[in-house]
Design an enzyme around this catalytic site. Structure first.
Site, PDB file in Angstrom:
ATOM      1  N   LYS A 252       0.870  -1.180   0.000  1.00 33.31           N
ATOM      2  CA  LYS A 252       0.000   0.000   0.000  1.00 33.31           C
ATOM      3  C   LYS A 252       0.903   1.224   0.000  1.00 33.31           C
ATOM      4  CE  LYS A 252      -3.966   2.167   2.228  1.00 33.31           C
ATOM      5  NZ  LYS A 252      -3.560   3.507   1.799  1.00 33.31           N
ATOM      6  N   ARG A 272      -7.634  11.026  -8.403  1.00 36.07           N
ATOM      7  CA  ARG A 272      -8.775  10.289  -7.857  1.00 36.07           C
ATOM      8  C   ARG A 272     -10.049  11.119  -7.892  1.00 36.07           C
ATOM      9  NH1 ARG A 272      -7.963   7.862  -2.588  1.00 36.07           N
ATOM     10  NH2 ARG A 272     -10.218   7.648  -2.541  1.00 36.07           N
ATOM     11  N   GLU A 301      -0.642   4.059  -8.288  1.00 38.59           N
ATOM     12  CA  GLU A 301      -0.355   5.046  -7.245  1.00 38.59           C
ATOM     13  C   GLU A 301       0.866   5.842  -7.669  1.00 38.59           C
ATOM     14  OE1 GLU A 301      -1.610   6.122  -3.097  1.00 38.59           O
ATOM     15  OE2 GLU A 301      -2.476   4.904  -4.701  1.00 38.59           O
ATOM     16  N   PHE A 342      -1.273  -1.055 -10.461  1.00 35.72           N
ATOM     17  CA  PHE A 342      -1.813  -2.275  -9.854  1.00 35.72           C
ATOM     18  C   PHE A 342      -3.067  -2.801 -10.546  1.00 35.72           C
ATOM     19  CE2 PHE A 342      -2.887   1.388  -7.056  1.00 35.72           C
ATOM     20  CZ  PHE A 342      -4.249   1.479  -7.319  1.00 35.72           C
ATOM     21  N   ARG A 432     -16.999   0.701  -2.118  1.00 34.76           N
ATOM     22  CA  ARG A 432     -16.132   0.103  -1.098  1.00 34.76           C
ATOM     23  C   ARG A 432     -16.502  -1.369  -1.017  1.00 34.76           C
ATOM     24  NH1 ARG A 432     -12.853   2.791   2.096  1.00 34.76           N
ATOM     25  NH2 ARG A 432     -13.924   4.773   1.734  1.00 34.76           N
ATOM     26  N   LYS A 438      -7.422  -3.249   3.406  1.00 36.42           N
ATOM     27  CA  LYS A 438      -6.163  -2.552   3.664  1.00 36.42           C
ATOM     28  C   LYS A 438      -5.736  -2.787   5.100  1.00 36.42           C
ATOM     29  CE  LYS A 438      -8.849   1.739   4.066  1.00 36.42           C
ATOM     30  NZ  LYS A 438      -9.017   3.111   3.549  1.00 36.42           N
TER      31      LYS A 438
END
EC number: 6.5.1.1
Length: 573
Positions: A252, A272, A301, A342, A432, A438
């Site tokens: 992460k 985002r 990211e 990713f 979600r 995470k």
């Protein structure tokens, strides 16, 4: 379609607190348009109902703050004293203008009534006005609209200009109305909205009789960004392994989520928030152009790197790059960026229904494998390289001991923790999901929105020094969770004070009520139950980590997140 007919239904929606009744009233509106209007009218009302005249992906706003709106209202004949008094009394500039509308200088009694199309197109034009006299032009346009408006129309025009309709409507409620009226499965409607981010286009297509599942304009498209899929919190690595079977673990990263679109050699990079940041990161664009692949959407990211230590630089350095408009090349020399990809969401066709393991296979053909358990020496060497584009570091295993080693290693190279993903899962934009988790070493920081600001004391007397912070529920209602002032530097306070003065909607003396536009990331000692706030929880000793300029109210944490963190921490004690 007359604007007054739309406003009458908006008034009904506003007067009920029941979600099902709001849904029924919007169904009534759809039926009215079907009988009396045009297909594009449903596009217009769907956007206006949630306080927008542009689709989310268009990255445009009307761009009028409360102060400019007040100036425009004053030119209609309403006195500043009366206006401020009425705003203080009602807490709502829309209601204030409506109540004082008898003071507005009216044009001829024979003037035509406002149409929906006229209001919609006029407000869209406001965003295009630039230059030295732009403020005067905008003031005149708003004033002319209000002079032509009836009292109830002036209420909703004023609110729409500020992009805050205050009627308790949101995207899920409109989608439920679409599903009910057009007799289409709710999940189908939600999925198509998720890949377009255009509630207006979806409404127009539905009322036109389109087969929305096969309509090419409603499919995932390059250069039309989608909202990212979001991870759940998990109480432990072991619990997430049970949920995801043979999971894929990934580092992460301590960075900013980006979406990269490429077609016909053209490249665009979105944040985002779906903002186009392409011009701010030219070195990344050039590297992406070199990839021998086209017609693709990648997700990753973006990380600001300190190449001497191999660790990420502070998050604010990424924002400095994203916000930079001048001397970009010089800034690029100071702050090196890289992207850890990713996911692949599109390659010649949409891939969001394709399992993650297959999407990952495509990704690894482009950027290599980076398997932590077998390629660690290669990975650790490349961390210090000038290479800009990587696939994310990963581990496929159901061994919790190995997963914890990977977690500790990810922390050791300066990142936040690990992600745990179900390799058989599809990609669900904007949701979600229970297929991605995470894990971080400390309490999960919260992204909250500022709803009030209070003048500081002592050294902070020239700034707003204390901020009321809120999270949202599933209907997008805001719930106060505390007040925060610690963690902010003088530069932060100066920046926030400037923004507060632009977005304040009610002045209470030492305290002001704000449009919910400032997002803060906060840490805290713990979440505790509290009778002080309606939601029943409060943050103990909150502290600002950073101002999240890359996030909007759509990205803040929810009441459910707060409850989940509270339960996780309570079970750990």
């Amino acid at each position: 379609m007359l604007f007054i007919d739309f406003c009458k239904i908006l008034d009904k929606i506003e007067k009920t607190t029941k979600r099902l009744e709001k849904t029924d009233y919007f169904v009534e509106l759809i039926d009215f348009i079907k009988t009396n209007g045009k297909p594009e009218n449903l596009k217009q009302v769907s956007q206006i109902t949630i306080g927008r005249v542009f689709a989310e992906f268009e990255n445009k706003e009307i761009g009028i703050g409360p102060n400019l709106l007040l100036e425009a209202v004053k030119t209609t004949g309403i006195s500043e004293k009366d206006l401020k008094s009425k705003i203080k009394e009602t807490g709502d500039i829309g209601i204030a203008v409506e109540n004082l509308s008898s003071n507005i200088k009216q044009v001829s009694l024979f003037s035509q009534a406002l149409t929906l199309e006229e209001v919609y197109s006029t407000l869209k034009k406001l965003s295009e006005i630039e230059g030295n006299s732009s403020q005067k032009k905008k003031t005149r346009i708003i004033s002319n609209l209000l002079i032509l408006a009836t009292p109830v129309e002036s209420r909703y025009i004023s609110r729409l200009i500020l992009e805050d309709m205050r009627i308790g409507m949101n995207i899920p409620t409109i989608l439920a109305s679409f599903s009910n009226y057009f007799n289409i499965n709710k999940e189908t409607v939600e999925k198509i909205y998720a890949v377009t981010n255009d509630i207006g286009l979806l409404g127009e297509k539905l009322i036109s009789g389109s087969n929305i599942e096969n309509d090419s304009e409603l499919q995932l498209k390059v250069f039309r960004p989608i909202k990212p899929m979001l991870a759940q919190l998990t109480p432990s690595i072991e619990a997430a392994i049970i949920e995801t079977k043979m999971p894929q673990f990934e580092t992460k990263y301590d960075g900013a989520r980006v979406q990269v679109h490429k077609s016909d050699g053209n490249v665009k990079i979105y944040s985002r928030r779906l903002e186009n940041i392409t011009n701010s990161v030219p070195e990344l664009v050039e590297e992406i152009k070199k990839i021998d692949i086209d017609n693709i959407i990648l997700e990753g990211e973006c990380v600001a790197m300190d190449l001497s230590s191999g660790k990420p630089r502070p998050f604010q350095d990424i924002l400095r790059r994203f916000r930079r408009k001048y001397d970009i090349d010089k800034m690029a020399e100071k702050i090196a960026l890289r992207i850890y990809f990713f996911d692949v969401l599109y390659y010649e066709k949409g891939l969001i229904d394709t399992p993650l393991k297959d999407r990952r296979e495509i990704l690894e053909k482009l950027f290599g494998t980076n398997n932590w358990d077998t390629e660690l020496s290669k990975i650790e060497k490349e961390i210090f390289s000038n290479k800009m584009l990587f696939s994310s570091f990963k581990l496929n295993s159901d061994d919790p001991i190995l997963a914890k080693e990977f977690f500790n290693w990810s922390l050791s190279i300066g990142h936040e923790g690990i992600m745990i993903k179900n390799p058989d899962a599809p990609y669900t934009p904007g949701s979600r999901v229970k297929t991605m988790y995470k894990v971080k070493p400390t309490l999960e920081n919260l992204d909250v929105v500022v709803t009030r600001a209070k003048i500081g004391m002592g050294k902070r007397k020239d700034w707003y020094g204390s901020y009321e912070i809120s999270v949202k529920d599933y209907e997008d209602n805001l719930h106060v969770i505390g007040n925060v002032g610690t963690g902010l530097t003088e530069d932060d306070l100066e920046k926030l004070t400037k923004i507060v003065n632009e977005i304040k909607i009610e002045d209470l003396g030492e305290e002001v009520i704000l449009e919910p536009k400032i997002v803060l990331e906060v840490t805290y000692e713990e979440i505790q139950t509290s009778e002080k706030y309606e939601m029943g929880y409060a943050l103990r000793f909150p502290r600002v980590v950073q101002i999240r300029e890359d996030k909007s109210i759509n990205d803040i944490n929810t009441l459910d997140d707060v409850k989940k963190i509270y339960e996780i921490e309570r079970n750990r004690k």
